[in-house]
Design an enzyme around this catalytic site. Structure first.
Site, PDB file in Angstrom:
ATOM      1  N   HIS A   1       0.808  -1.217   0.000  1.00 29.39           N
ATOM      2  CA  HIS A   1       0.000   0.000   0.000  1.00 29.39           C
ATOM      3  C   HIS A   1       0.842   1.267   0.000  1.00 29.39           C
ATOM      4  CE1 HIS A   1       0.898   0.651   4.300  1.00 29.39           C
ATOM      5  NE2 HIS A   1       0.821  -0.671   4.390  1.00 29.39           N
ATOM      6  N   ASP A   2       0.375   2.228  -0.784  1.00 30.23           N
ATOM      7  CA  ASP A   2       0.921   3.588  -0.803  1.00 30.23           C
ATOM      8  C   ASP A   2       2.330   3.690  -1.374  1.00 30.23           C
ATOM      9  OD1 ASP A   2      -1.406   4.759   0.656  1.00 30.23           O
ATOM     10  OD2 ASP A   2      -0.639   3.497   2.276  1.00 30.23           O
TER      11      ASP A   2
ATOM     12  N   GLY B   1       5.080  -1.055   2.835  1.00 29.89           N
ATOM     13  CA  GLY B   1       4.253   0.110   2.549  1.00 29.89           C
ATOM     14  C   GLY B   1       5.044   1.399   2.456  1.00 29.89           C
TER      15      GLY B   1
END
Length: 264
Positions: free
Chosen positions: A123-124, A141
């Protein structure tokens, strides 16, 4: 007007947006918030879900899962996204997750990347263009990977690390620090071993620039005294190229992880 080539066993939500030239193979599953641009090819058993946009010419191989929820204990189903650029090759069992609200809400993948079997983008993350992830290369992440980076097989990058352009991570490297542009990092835990000379030659960076970068590396990472003192006394004659300025700008930027240094 032609229609996408969709295998009859594929499960495609009617709200999904597919360009006319998309090809979807057997047993693929595509969710309602998915957008596939021109000439995207899905081989068998691909799962794309979440708010995911796949750019034109990207080819996705069996058992890849794109747009799944972030592996983050704070995620509560917020409407975040995964954006994948153009002309990527995404091989078997690769996973790429949507973002989190706290991390900006989006995971971004650039153009012309090659993601080999089992690669993972958490994520991200923000990943640049022309990258290569060898088998099972993994990002935690919030990682930033700049253009033309090579991640060796089974390498793993800690959350919030930054990997500079043209850097090389060796196989099984465990990276917990930021890696300078053009740097070559190896080991568990990884240390900076030198410059990615082979990668620079493949990108047609001229010999005088490579020589200047060698001098810059030796001054910064092999010199005497404190690193900060060496950084403030870099000879101007080896900082004229855009490549050298890229390294210095990278070193001076804000960061959440420490800068990776050489094993002296």
């Amino acid at each position: 007007m032609s229609a996408p080539a969709l295998h009859p066993t594929a499960l495609i939500d009617p709200q999904a947006t597919l360009a006319e030239t998309v090809r979807v193979g057997p047993f693929c599953v595509i969710g309602p918030d998915v957008t596939l641009d021109d000439n995207v090819v899905l081989h068998a058993h691909v799962l794309i879900e979440g708010r995911t946009h796949v750019g034109p010419g990207t080819e996705i191989h069996p058992f890849a899962r794109l747009g799944g929820p972030p592996q983050h204990t704070g995620y509560e189903g917020e409407d975040t996204r995964l954006t994948i650029g153009a002309h990527n090759i995404i091989r078997e069992h690769t996973t790429m997750n949507i973002g989190t609200v706290a991390g900006g809400g989006e995971t971004r993948i650039g153009d012309h990347g090659f993601y080999m079997t089992g690669a993972h983008v958490a994520h991200d993350c923000v990943v640049g263009d022309h990258v290569i992830f060898a088998n099972n290369a993994t990002l935690g992440g919030h990682v930033i990977v700049e253009n033309n980076v090579f991640l060796g097989g089974l390498s793993a990058v800690h959350q919030h690390c930054q990997i500079g352009a043209y850097a090389f991570l060796g196989g099984c490297a465990a990276v917990i620090h930021d890696v300078i542009p053009f740097g070559s990092a190896n080991g568990n835990y990884a240390v900076l071993e030198g410059l990615n000379i082979i990668g620079m030659k493949r990108q047609n960076i001229v010999k005088p620039v490579i020589n200047d970068l060698r001098h810059l590396f030796r001054h910064l990472f092999d010199g005497d005294g404190r690193f900060q003192d060496r950084l403030s006394s870099v000879p101007t004659q080896i900082t004229q190229s855009s490549e050298a300025k890229n390294i210095l700008d990278f070193i001076n930027r804000p960061r959440k992880r420490p800068l990776m240094l050489a094993n002296r």
